[in-house]
Scaffold this active site. Structure first.
Site, PDB file in Angstrom:
ATOM      1  N   HIS A 104     -46.266 -68.490 -50.947  1.00 55.73           N
ATOM      2  CA  HIS A 104     -45.234 -68.665 -49.919  1.00 55.73           C
ATOM      3  C   HIS A 104     -43.855 -68.542 -50.545  1.00 55.73           C
ATOM      4  O   HIS A 104     -43.715 -68.610 -51.767  1.00 55.73           O
ATOM      5  CB  HIS A 104     -45.354 -70.043 -49.267  1.00 55.73           C
ATOM      6  CG  HIS A 104     -44.997 -71.156 -50.206  1.00 55.73           C
ATOM      7  ND1 HIS A 104     -45.812 -71.548 -51.242  1.00 55.73           N
ATOM      8  CD2 HIS A 104     -43.880 -71.915 -50.306  1.00 55.73           C
ATOM      9  CE1 HIS A 104     -45.238 -72.509 -51.926  1.00 55.73           C
ATOM     10  NE2 HIS A 104     -44.051 -72.762 -51.392  1.00 55.73           N
ATOM     11  N   ASP A 106     -40.122 -70.621 -49.951  1.00 55.99           N
ATOM     12  CA  ASP A 106     -39.768 -71.890 -49.321  1.00 55.99           C
ATOM     13  C   ASP A 106     -39.017 -71.672 -48.007  1.00 55.99           C
ATOM     14  O   ASP A 106     -38.051 -70.905 -47.941  1.00 55.99           O
ATOM     15  CB  ASP A 106     -38.943 -72.740 -50.282  1.00 55.99           C
ATOM     16  CG  ASP A 106     -39.778 -73.113 -51.510  1.00 55.99           C
ATOM     17  OD1 ASP A 106     -41.002 -73.279 -51.357  1.00 55.99           O
ATOM     18  OD2 ASP A 106     -39.208 -73.217 -52.612  1.00 55.99           O
ATOM     19  N   HIS A 264     -44.322 -67.940 -54.470  1.00 54.68           N
ATOM     20  CA  HIS A 264     -44.973 -68.741 -55.508  1.00 54.68           C
ATOM     21  C   HIS A 264     -46.193 -69.480 -54.967  1.00 54.68           C
ATOM     22  O   HIS A 264     -46.393 -69.626 -53.761  1.00 54.68           O
ATOM     23  CB  HIS A 264     -43.985 -69.713 -56.172  1.00 54.68           C
ATOM     24  CG  HIS A 264     -43.264 -70.624 -55.237  1.00 54.68           C
ATOM     25  ND1 HIS A 264     -42.199 -70.227 -54.462  1.00 54.68           N
ATOM     26  CD2 HIS A 264     -43.449 -71.934 -54.943  1.00 54.68           C
ATOM     27  CE1 HIS A 264     -41.771 -71.239 -53.741  1.00 54.68           C
ATOM     28  NE2 HIS A 264     -42.514 -72.294 -53.999  1.00 54.68           N
ATOM     29  N   ARG A 280     -37.640 -81.768 -56.046  1.00 55.87           N
ATOM     30  CA  ARG A 280     -37.144 -80.430 -55.685  1.00 55.87           C
ATOM     31  C   ARG A 280     -35.909 -80.525 -54.806  1.00 55.87           C
ATOM     32  O   ARG A 280     -35.895 -81.296 -53.840  1.00 55.87           O
ATOM     33  CB  ARG A 280     -38.219 -79.645 -54.929  1.00 55.87           C
ATOM     34  CG  ARG A 280     -37.862 -78.171 -54.784  1.00 55.87           C
ATOM     35  CD  ARG A 280     -38.902 -77.411 -53.990  1.00 55.87           C
ATOM     36  NE  ARG A 280     -38.493 -77.276 -52.596  1.00 55.87           N
ATOM     37  CZ  ARG A 280     -39.269 -76.781 -51.629  1.00 55.87           C
ATOM     38  NH1 ARG A 280     -40.502 -76.394 -51.899  1.00 55.87           N
ATOM     39  NH2 ARG A 280     -38.823 -76.689 -50.386  1.00 55.87           N
TER      40      ARG A 280
HETATM   41  C1  SIN Z   1     -43.231 -75.657 -54.156  1.00 49.15           C
HETATM   42  O1  SIN Z   1     -43.917 -74.869 -53.502  1.00 49.15           O
HETATM   43  O2  SIN Z   1     -42.027 -75.754 -53.995  1.00 49.15           O
HETATM   44  C2  SIN Z   1     -43.871 -76.519 -55.202  1.00 49.15           C
HETATM   45  C3  SIN Z   1     -44.506 -75.733 -56.262  1.00 49.15           C
HETATM   46  C4  SIN Z   1     -45.300 -76.607 -57.179  1.00 49.15           C
HETATM   47  O3  SIN Z   1     -45.748 -77.681 -56.784  1.00 49.15           O
HETATM   48  O4  SIN Z   1     -45.505 -76.197 -58.319  1.00 49.15           O
END
Ligand code: SIN
Length: 289
Positions: A104, A106, A264, A280
């Site tokens: 995905h 973000d 990612h 985050r």
């Molecule tokens: C995310 O998708 O922002 C998190 C990625 C992760 O947990 O490594």
């Protein structure tokens, strides 16, 4: 500080050396970092020691921050920090434990998806052999776009797709992996939206493929089977190994990525009592063009 930018041996990403994020950065250092971010899409800063205030201050240099729509996972004192974690407080998840379950970018389900995200590792799980678990994979969707045939570029040039938070949630439910129903407030803040599937970066001018496994519900304007096959083919193409960098986390890593030319996926190869806990911040963005 003069940052030393060392590109990874991959289609995207670079490590930034010589920067201490616990201190305010001068404009020249910040400009070097911002340029490197636009060039490499993913930047890694190792061995950082930052509190929430410094994480927020560094993130805000890049633009305004989002308060994530999944508000049950926000840091209680700093709502612009999303907690990404598998840790439980009784029967409650303290953070979003399935953030990267599917490929995905973000907030692609918002009308103005996020420009970028900055993820800071506080606890990282390890296996019996001492190797880190819970890696994150990043794919360069601009390298993936460049590798498309001319006829495929033409085919997708004017297509749009629908993205939705509900689609992501339905996948989690189908995979037996959702801890709670989405509430009305989530649906109200994130109704389905449409975006172009060949997206142009506002700074670099590079095109990228903008569909993803987790949040793209369907491609519009094509018959059902053709739309589904095209979506699957584009998602599989983006995830090809030659476009991917795999990040092995260490405590103190701050990893930031550009949400326009990347997608990612977080590898779920650990479970409690192995703890994973990260903070985050999420930069606001503009509607894709
Ligand atoms: C995310 O998708 O922002 C998190 C990625 C992760 O947990 O490594």
């Amino acid at each position: 500080m003069t940052p030393d930018i060392r590109p990874f041996d991959a289609a995207l990403g670079a490590e930034v050396l010589g920067v201490d994020l616990s201190k305010a950065l001068d404009d020249e250092t910040f400009a070097a970092i911002e340029n490197a971010w636009n060039e490499h899409s993913v930047l890694l800063f190792r061995e950082q020691s930052i509190d929430e205030a410094r994480h927020l201050a560094f993130s805000r240099r890049f633009g305004e921050l989002e308060t994530h729509v999944l508000d049950q996972y926000l840091h209680p004192e700093h709502p612009e920090i999303l907690i990404v974690s598998n840790v439980m407080d009784g029967d409650r998840h303290v953070g979003i434990y399935d953030a990267g379950r599917y490929w995905h970018t973000d907030l692609s389900y918002m009308a103005a998806p996020s420009r970028g995200s900055l993820l800071y590792a506080i606890e990282v799980p390890h296996g019996e052999d001492g190797e880190p678990l819970g890696d994150t994979l990043f794919a360069s969707t601009s390298a993936a776009y460049d590798a498309l045939s001319g006829s495929m570029k033409g085919r997708i040039a004017d297509l749009r797709a629908e993205f939705s938070l509900a689609n992501r949630h339905a996948k989690l439910v189908a995979d037996g992996d959702a801890d709670a129903e989405l509430e009305d407030r989530h649906h109200e803040k994130a109704p389905p939206v449409t975006h172009p599937i060949a997206r142009t970066h506002p700074v670099t001018g590079r095109k990228s493929i903008y569909v993803n496994e987790g949040q793209t519900a369907r491609i519009l304007g094509l018959p059902g089977d053709e739309a589904r096959d095209l979506l699957e083919a584009l998602c599989a193409h983006c995830a090809r190994p030659e476009f991917v960098y795999r990040h092995k986390w260490r405590v103190g890593d701050l990893l930031m990525w550009d949400n326009i030319p990347t997608q990612h996926l977080a590898v779920r190869d650990y479970a409690l009592p192995r703890r994973r806990y990260l903070h985050r911040t999420t930069l606001k963005g503009a509607p894709p063009r």
